[in-house]
Design an enzyme around this catalytic site. Structure first.
Site, PDB file in Angstrom:
ATOM      1  N   SER A   1       0.832  -1.198   0.000  1.00  0.00           N
ATOM      2  CA  SER A   1       0.000   0.000   0.000  1.00  0.00           C
ATOM      3  C   SER A   1       0.874   1.259   0.000  1.00  0.00           C
ATOM      4  O   SER A   1       1.716   1.400  -0.884  1.00  0.00           O
ATOM      5  CB  SER A   1      -0.927  -0.040   1.217  1.00  0.00           C
ATOM      6  OG  SER A   1      -1.968   0.870   1.073  1.00  0.00           O
TER       7      SER A   1
ATOM      8  N   ARG B   1     -11.551   5.774  10.140  1.00  0.00           N
ATOM      9  CA  ARG B   1     -10.994   4.426  10.083  1.00  0.00           C
ATOM     10  C   ARG B   1     -12.028   3.414   9.566  1.00  0.00           C
ATOM     11  O   ARG B   1     -11.706   2.519   8.790  1.00  0.00           O
ATOM     12  CB  ARG B   1     -10.514   4.022  11.481  1.00  0.00           C
ATOM     13  CG  ARG B   1     -10.037   2.601  11.611  1.00  0.00           C
ATOM     14  CD  ARG B   1      -8.829   2.333  10.761  1.00  0.00           C
ATOM     15  NE  ARG B   1      -8.269   1.016  11.046  1.00  0.00           N
ATOM     16  CZ  ARG B   1      -7.262   0.482  10.398  1.00  0.00           C
ATOM     17  NH1 ARG B   1      -6.695   1.143   9.407  1.00  0.00           N
ATOM     18  NH2 ARG B   1      -6.799  -0.710  10.696  1.00  0.00           N
TER      19      ARG B   1
ATOM     20  N   HIS C   1      -7.527  -5.541  -0.384  1.00  0.00           N
ATOM     21  CA  HIS C   1      -6.273  -4.810  -0.249  1.00  0.00           C
ATOM     22  C   HIS C   1      -5.458  -5.305   0.951  1.00  0.00           C
ATOM     23  O   HIS C   1      -4.229  -5.367   0.912  1.00  0.00           O
ATOM     24  CB  HIS C   1      -6.594  -3.326  -0.100  1.00  0.00           C
ATOM     25  CG  HIS C   1      -5.397  -2.447  -0.009  1.00  0.00           C
ATOM     26  ND1 HIS C   1      -4.448  -2.368  -1.006  1.00  0.00           N
ATOM     27  CD2 HIS C   1      -4.976  -1.600   0.970  1.00  0.00           C
ATOM     28  CE1 HIS C   1      -3.505  -1.507  -0.650  1.00  0.00           C
ATOM     29  NE2 HIS C   1      -3.795  -1.041   0.544  1.00  0.00           N
ATOM     30  N   ASP C   2      -6.164  -5.663   2.007  1.00  0.00           N
ATOM     31  CA  ASP C   2      -5.493  -6.116   3.232  1.00  0.00           C
ATOM     32  C   ASP C   2      -4.739  -7.429   3.061  1.00  0.00           C
ATOM     33  O   ASP C   2      -4.037  -7.858   3.980  1.00  0.00           O
ATOM     34  CB  ASP C   2      -6.513  -6.297   4.362  1.00  0.00           C
ATOM     35  CG  ASP C   2      -6.459  -5.136   5.345  1.00  0.00           C
ATOM     36  OD1 ASP C   2      -5.608  -4.250   5.154  1.00  0.00           O
ATOM     37  OD2 ASP C   2      -7.262  -5.120   6.286  1.00  0.00           O
TER      38      ASP C   2
ATOM     39  N   ASP D   1      -8.336  -6.759  -4.761  1.00  0.00           N
ATOM     40  CA  ASP D   1      -7.964  -5.435  -4.253  1.00  0.00           C
ATOM     41  C   ASP D   1      -8.533  -4.376  -5.191  1.00  0.00           C
ATOM     42  O   ASP D   1      -8.051  -4.206  -6.306  1.00  0.00           O
ATOM     43  CB  ASP D   1      -6.433  -5.333  -4.182  1.00  0.00           C
ATOM     44  CG  ASP D   1      -5.956  -4.010  -3.617  1.00  0.00           C
ATOM     45  OD1 ASP D   1      -6.790  -3.114  -3.373  1.00  0.00           O
ATOM     46  OD2 ASP D   1      -4.736  -3.879  -3.397  1.00  0.00           O
TER      47      ASP D   1
END
Lengths: 242, 445
Positions: free
Chosen positions: B215, B285, B414-415, B381
């Site tokens: 990222s 968040r 994405h994680d 992602d």
């Protein structure tokens, strides 16, 4: 388009047909790949397009100390190659070659993949542009067994090299050796060397323009380069534009 | 700014690497269900008491103060010579907080620089000093792991503008005696990398064996390769892109506006006033966290399952597990992150556009590079999609760079770069092994 993976889509049969080991010595390489490996100088910058499981690339990197890169359509093939320390990208000969600069490689290899590209002519032109030399191998559709198969069976040939039935083959642009040479002449690609292989993978030095080669060879391996006349013409044109 | 003396690295506590991790984890989640790991059930989510509101996580007064960094584990470097930032300001002196794992070899050729992401920090492989949770890349870095601490010397520094020890907006501006807050200069990814370069110079590392990160960490990797090509032997940007997309900037803006809209933000001066915009930061968040997952992943983990109840309550409680999970993400994040840091770091990502730095041509950024690249993306992602990695690969091909490109199939979104992805580990291990051979590092793993 399904991936024309070397170890599956085009099975040669015989003792060399096992999926190649990553660290294969020359003896473990498929016959046509062995022949191609012999044509490449040590230390060369090489791009292997459609590198499959990376057998040729691994051999060249280990035994000829080449600066080797690969391109492969199937993601599993790519991941396996990279996992074995080879520099390989997921990509497609039709789409992903354009970006390379002129003369980026000493040798560009396209083995048993040309017939699976959408625009073989454009791909070939790109090959000789980005490589000082291109080594291209492909199955010869003029091979006598294929001719007889079509003549007597009346159905699309399925052979050692062309293993898929017509409705699911990745090989969408099959040609004969004579077709291939004619296209090279047409687009001004110079044939530096050609080797024809019989159905056992044995090389024969037959004139690729002759009808014997077109009949007896199951596949052809060609060393090509950009015609110097073309380069001069392009340089001249560029000079005029400038 | 109270800091160690020039050139002296103060080690408060030696870095320690735990034994091999048993199972992959979500990043820095205390009691959160381990939902991010494949093969795990989601029962944990049901058992855990529902977090009905992020407002419940009001912080104790002691936490409202600017935190003292001196008691944090790890190393600190005071950089006295100011850094010329992209915004034109000469910034300094400043502190870089960093962690190291493994030993630097005699040739100083085995250094691996790990760059952390937006909400990450330098605690790659040891417990987080605030949350106590395992390091964010503990599955990747450690003895015998892909980033093998028996072979490599791993360095990770908190980014400039961060809130875990490297100078950021929560620190005291020596000119005013107050926290910097919004008077902190706007920093860029390139500024972060410039600061890291100072650190590596200090450590005597001319060439890093590998720079890697996911990222925003991947952005730093690319910036390293572009700014200091001679210092980067191998570069592994994971789930990254050469520029931040409009969609990503848009999501960041939502997060920033959530913080700014919080009355406790007070124009950024919350620390001086003894307040903290925890609600705004938590919402930021939560919104961001959705972008780190995938629709398929969310469906697999939560579906429409209810949280601790058999029927919906016809109210705005966290009826659904996915709501409870997000609230938990928000409320735990505010314990360890500074709201102004969040503004500054998201801004740095927004400004990132490597091609723009090179006359609009991305390939120019890498012209003549001799670094070996391994670009990695994940199928699910959508924040940094594979298409952006492919664009990067094309730019690298255009300068005939040595590049590998791998897309890994996963529904972790994405994680995925933080989670247990065996194919990611295998690929990276193979790539590093190949690079180590070329680099002449001992091949004994």
């Amino acid at each position: 388009m399904p991936a024309p993976s070397r170890s599956t889509a085009l099975d040669f049969g015989g003792p060399d047909s096992q999926p190649a080991a990553m660290d294969s010595a020359a003896g473990g390489l498929r016959r046509d790949l062995r022949l191609i490996a012999e044509m490449i100088d040590p230390g060369a910058r090489v791009l292997d397009i459609g590198c499959g499981d990376g057998a040729l690339l691994a051999h060249l990197v280990r035994h000829k100390n080449v600066d080797g890169r690969g391109m492969e359509l199937s993601q599993s093939g790519v991941n396996s190659c990279v996992g074995h320390g080879l520099s390989v990208i997921q990509g497609d000969a039709d789409r992903d070659l354009e970006v390379y600069p002129n003369g980026a490689f000493d040798v560009v290899v396209l083995s048993q993949t040309l017939q699976a590209t959408r625009q073989p002519r454009k791909v070939l032109e790109t090959l000789v542009r980005i490589g000082r030399r291109a080594i291209v191998s492909f199955p010869n559709f003029g091979f006598w067994r294929i001719r007889l198969h079509l003549l007597f069976c009346g159905r699309m040939p399925v052979s050692n090299l062309l293993t898929h039935p017509w409705y699911e083959t990745p090989n969408i642009h099959l040609c004969t050796i004579r077709d291939f040479v004619a296209m090279c002449d047409e687009i001004g690609v110079r044939v530096e060397r050609s080797v024809t292989l019989d159905r056992h993978g044995r090389p024969y030095s037959l004139d690729p323009r002759g009808s014997l080669a077109n009949l007896l060879a199951e596949q052809g391996v060609f060393v090509l380069s950009e015609n110097l006349c073309n380069i001069k013409a392009a340089a001249h044109a560029a000079g005029q534009q400038g | 700014m109270s800091s160690p003396k020039r050139g002296i690295v103060v080690e408060s506590r030696p870095s320690k690497i735990k034994e091999n991790v048993d199972m992959p984890r979500f990043r820095s989640l205390p009691s959160a269900p381990e939902l991010g790991t494949s093969g795990r059930s989601i029962e944990g989510a049901v058992d855990r008491p529902a977090i009905t509101s992020v407002y419940m996580s009001a912080l104790t007064p002691s936490r409202l103060r600017a935190r003292s960094d001196q008691d944090r584990p790890g190393h600190r470097l005071l950089v006295r010579e100011p850094l010329r930032l992209d915004c034109g300001i000469d910034f300094g002196p400043f502190t870089i907080a960093y962690q190291t794992y493994g030993k630097l070899n005699l040739d100083r050729s085995n250094a691996v620089l790990v760059c952390h992401a937006l909400s990450g920090d330098q605690y790659v492989a040891d417990p987080h000093p605030i949350t106590g949770k395992p390091g964010w890349w503990e599955t990747m870095a450690g003895p015998g792991l892909v980033l093998d601490t028996d072979r490599f010397f791993i360095v990770c520094a908190n980014v400039l503008g961060g809130c875990m020890g490297t100078t950021g907006p929560q620190d005291i501006n020596p000119a005013t005696g107050e926290p910097w807050a919004l008077s902190f200069p706007v920093i860029t990814v390139r500024d972060m990398v410039r600061a890291q370069k100072r650190l590596l110079d200090h450590l005597g590392i001319d060439t890093v064996f590998c720079v890697t990160g996911g990222s925003m960490g991947g952005m730093q990797v690319l910036q390293w390769a572009a700014s200091y090509p001679e210092s980067v032997f191998a570069a592994v940007p994971i789930a990254a892109a050469a520029r931040h997309s409009a969609q990503n900037i848009a999501f960041h803006e939502v997060g920033r506006q959530a913080i700014i809209a919080d009355p406790d933000w007070c124009g950024g001066r919350y620390l001086s006033l003894g307040r903290r915009p925890v609600r705004g930061l938590a919402v930021a968040r939560m919104a961001a966290h959705i972008t780190y997952l995938s629709e398929a992943g969310l469906h697999r983990k939560f579906g429409r399952n209810l949280q601790d109840r058999h029927a919906v309550t016809y109210g705005f409680d966290a009826d659904f597990q996915v709501e409870s999970y997000l609230r938990h993400q928000g409320s735990t994040f505010v314990d360890r992150f500074d709201a102004n840091s969040y503004l500054y770091i998201t801004r740095a990502m927004d400004y990132f556009d490597l091609a723009a730095e090179h006359g609009g041509s991305l390939s120019s950024a890498f012209k003549g590079t001799r670094s070996r690249f391994c670009v990695i993306s994940f199928t699910s992602d959508w924040l940094f999609p594979t298409s952006e990695s492919r664009e990067l690969v094309h730019a690298l091909n255009a300068v005939a760079a040595n590049v590998s490109f791998v897309e890994i199939e996963t529904d972790n979104g994405h994680d995925a770069f933080l989670l247990h992805e065996p194919e990611l580990f295998e690929t990276l291990r193979g790539f590093l092994t190949g690079c180590a051979e070329h680099r002449g590092l001992t091949r004994s793993w």
